[in-house]
Write a protein that holds these residues in place. Structure first.
Motif, PDB file in Angstrom:
ATOM      1  N   ILE A  63      15.873  19.653 -13.469  1.00 34.67           N
ATOM      2  CA  ILE A  63      15.235  18.539 -14.164  1.00 34.67           C
ATOM      3  C   ILE A  63      13.772  18.389 -13.776  1.00 34.67           C
ATOM      4  O   ILE A  63      12.949  18.017 -14.613  1.00 34.67           O
ATOM      5  N   ASP A  64      13.417  18.681 -12.541  1.00 39.60           N
ATOM      6  CA  ASP A  64      12.031  18.510 -12.107  1.00 39.60           C
ATOM      7  C   ASP A  64      11.100  19.442 -12.881  1.00 39.60           C
ATOM      8  O   ASP A  64       9.953  19.099 -13.135  1.00 39.60           O
ATOM      9  N   LYS A  65      11.585  20.609 -13.210  1.00 40.13           N
ATOM     10  CA  LYS A  65      10.772  21.596 -13.919  1.00 40.13           C
ATOM     11  C   LYS A  65      10.854  21.398 -15.441  1.00 40.13           C
ATOM     12  O   LYS A  65       9.868  21.595 -16.144  1.00 40.13           O
ATOM     13  N   PHE A  66      12.007  20.987 -15.926  1.00 40.42           N
ATOM     14  CA  PHE A  66      12.239  20.860 -17.371  1.00 40.42           C
ATOM     15  C   PHE A  66      12.813  19.484 -17.715  1.00 40.42           C
ATOM     16  O   PHE A  66      13.943  19.376 -18.198  1.00 40.42           O
ATOM     17  N   PRO A  67      12.060  18.408 -17.501  1.00 44.08           N
ATOM     18  CA  PRO A  67      12.598  17.095 -17.875  1.00 44.08           C
ATOM     19  C   PRO A  67      12.801  16.984 -19.379  1.00 44.08           C
ATOM     20  O   PRO A  67      11.956  17.442 -20.164  1.00 44.08           O
ATOM     21  N   ILE A  68      13.911  16.405 -19.762  1.00 40.45           N
ATOM     22  CA  ILE A  68      14.301  16.299 -21.164  1.00 40.45           C
ATOM     23  C   ILE A  68      14.650  14.858 -21.455  1.00 40.45           C
ATOM     24  O   ILE A  68      15.297  14.181 -20.662  1.00 40.45           O
ATOM     25  N   SER A  69      14.198  14.378 -22.607  1.00 42.76           N
ATOM     26  CA  SER A  69      14.612  13.055 -23.057  1.00 42.76           C
ATOM     27  C   SER A  69      15.259  13.165 -24.432  1.00 42.76           C
ATOM     28  O   SER A  69      14.961  14.078 -25.201  1.00 42.76           O
ATOM     29  N   ARG A  70      16.148  12.237 -24.703  1.00 44.21           N
ATOM     30  CA  ARG A  70      16.736  12.108 -26.041  1.00 44.21           C
ATOM     31  C   ARG A  70      17.024  10.625 -26.244  1.00 44.21           C
ATOM     32  O   ARG A  70      18.133  10.162 -26.045  1.00 44.21           O
ATOM     33  N   PRO A  71      15.999   9.892 -26.699  1.00 44.21           N
ATOM     34  CA  PRO A  71      16.160   8.443 -26.817  1.00 44.21           C
ATOM     35  C   PRO A  71      17.071   8.012 -27.957  1.00 44.21           C
ATOM     36  O   PRO A  71      17.609   6.909 -27.930  1.00 44.21           O
ATOM     37  N   ASN A  72      17.226   8.857 -28.962  1.00 44.49           N
ATOM     38  CA  ASN A  72      18.133   8.538 -30.065  1.00 44.49           C
ATOM     39  C   ASN A  72      18.766   9.821 -30.586  1.00 44.49           C
ATOM     40  O   ASN A  72      18.506  10.900 -30.057  1.00 44.49           O
ATOM     41  N   LEU A  73      19.583   9.696 -31.632  1.00 35.55           N
ATOM     42  CA  LEU A  73      20.357  10.857 -32.091  1.00 35.55           C
ATOM     43  C   LEU A  73      19.505  11.940 -32.724  1.00 35.55           C
ATOM     44  O   LEU A  73      19.923  13.077 -32.828  1.00 35.55           O
ATOM     45  N   THR A  74      18.311  11.592 -33.182  1.00 29.75           N
ATOM     46  CA  THR A  74      17.557  12.557 -33.985  1.00 29.75           C
ATOM     47  C   THR A  74      16.284  13.060 -33.322  1.00 29.75           C
ATOM     48  O   THR A  74      15.511  13.792 -33.935  1.00 29.75           O
ATOM     49  N   PHE A  75      16.004  12.696 -32.079  1.00 28.95           N
ATOM     50  CA  PHE A  75      14.743  13.063 -31.447  1.00 28.95           C
ATOM     51  C   PHE A  75      14.954  13.451 -29.993  1.00 28.95           C
ATOM     52  O   PHE A  75      15.707  12.803 -29.264  1.00 28.95           O
ATOM     53  N   SER A  76      14.261  14.514 -29.576  1.00 29.20           N
ATOM     54  CA  SER A  76      14.329  14.941 -28.181  1.00 29.20           C
ATOM     55  C   SER A  76      13.004  15.563 -27.781  1.00 29.20           C
ATOM     56  O   SER A  76      12.267  16.084 -28.629  1.00 29.20           O
ATOM     57  N   THR A  77      12.674  15.480 -26.508  1.00 25.68           N
ATOM     58  CA  THR A  77      11.499  16.165 -25.990  1.00 25.68           C
ATOM     59  C   THR A  77      11.892  17.009 -24.779  1.00 25.68           C
ATOM     60  O   THR A  77      12.795  16.655 -24.022  1.00 25.68           O
ATOM     61  N   LEU A  78      11.203  18.114 -24.644  1.00 22.23           N
ATOM     62  CA  LEU A  78      11.301  18.974 -23.466  1.00 22.23           C
ATOM     63  C   LEU A  78       9.908  19.082 -22.872  1.00 22.23           C
ATOM     64  O   LEU A  78       8.949  19.397 -23.583  1.00 22.23           O
ATOM     65  N   THR A  79       9.789  18.807 -21.591  1.00 22.84           N
ATOM     66  CA  THR A  79       8.531  19.018 -20.888  1.00 22.84           C
ATOM     67  C   THR A  79       8.692  20.200 -19.954  1.00 22.84           C
ATOM     68  O   THR A  79       9.701  20.298 -19.249  1.00 22.84           O
ATOM     69  N   VAL A  80       7.744  21.100 -20.002  1.00 23.72           N
ATOM     70  CA  VAL A  80       7.716  22.205 -19.039  1.00 23.72           C
ATOM     71  C   VAL A  80       6.613  21.862 -18.040  1.00 23.72           C
ATOM     72  O   VAL A  80       5.440  21.751 -18.432  1.00 23.72           O
TER      73      VAL A  80
END
Lengths: 113, 110
Positions: A63-80
């Motif tokens: 998770i520290d390297k690739f934090p991911i969020s998905r606040p709702n059913l249709t949207f997600s982000t990946l941070t590298v």
């Protein structure tokens, strides 16, 4: 089926910085996933993005390297995070329904200098 | 999820010819899927065949499944330049994750 919009389509980043990739699905999907495809290689699953809770990471990804969020059913982000040249890859998101079929975004081509 | 193993690694054919590629896997499955990837873009789902099916068609695609041999084949008939791509199989068990092998790279020559 689902249409997956992913942005940016490509980016060039400096070592030590971070890049956040966004993934938008046009309809509700059950699952969302993030993959990495290193040059000349196949796709490797990074994690399953869970709505409203922490993502489920595959072995070798943290998770520290690739934090991911998905606040709702249709949207997600990946941070590298804390980019190094070894992170130069294509990153793809996908959305899955109950049929096992996954629909993929066009990918984000990341180059790290 | 388990990874399929595609064979051959690469295939070069003349436009209009047929292309056949194979996939082997190790444990029992619920279904098996084939995907196509054009030149570093996202994957496109081509076809899903369930474990109780032996053959399935979709346009110029024909997929077979032999669960006793744990293998599947994908046939593309009357190939076109637009079929130039990498093809991946994904054997699916009880979870929703997909695992991809190295794929078969198909080049269709004009």
């Amino acid at each position: 089926s689902a249409v997956i919009s992913q942005k940016p389509s490509r980016d060039i980043c400096q070592r030590g910085t971070s890049l956040t990739i966004q993934c938008q699905v046009d309809s509700q999907v059950t699952m969302m996933f993030w993959y990495r495809q290193q040059p000349g290689q196949s796709l490797t699953l990074i994690a399953t993005a869970n709505q409203g809770s922490e993502a489920t990471y595959e072995s070798g990804f943290v998770i520290d390297k690739f934090p991911i969020s998905r606040p709702n059913l249709t949207f997600s982000t990946l941070t590298v995070s804390n980019l190094s040249p070894e992170d130069s890859s294509i990153y793809l998101c996908s959305g899955g329904t109950g049929t096992n079929i996954q629909y993929f975004g066009a990918g984000t081509r990341l180059s790290v200098l | 999820s388990q990874q399929g193993e595609e064979d051959p690694q690469a295939l070069s054919i003349q436009e209009g010819e047929n292309a056949t590629m194979n996939c082997s896997y190790k444990t029992s499955i619920n279904n098996l899927q084939w995907y196509r990837q054009n030149s570093g873009r996202g994957l496109v789902h081509l076809i899903l065949i369930r474990s109780n099916e032996r053959e399935k068609h979709s346009g110029r695609l024909r997929v077979t499944l032999d669960t006793s041999k744990k293998s599947s084949s994908l046939l593309i008939t009357a190939s076109r330049a637009a079929d130039t791509a990498s093809y991946f199989c994904a054997p699916c068990s009880n979870d929703y994750k997909l695992s991809f092998g190295a794929g078969t790279t198909v080049t269709v020559r004009a």
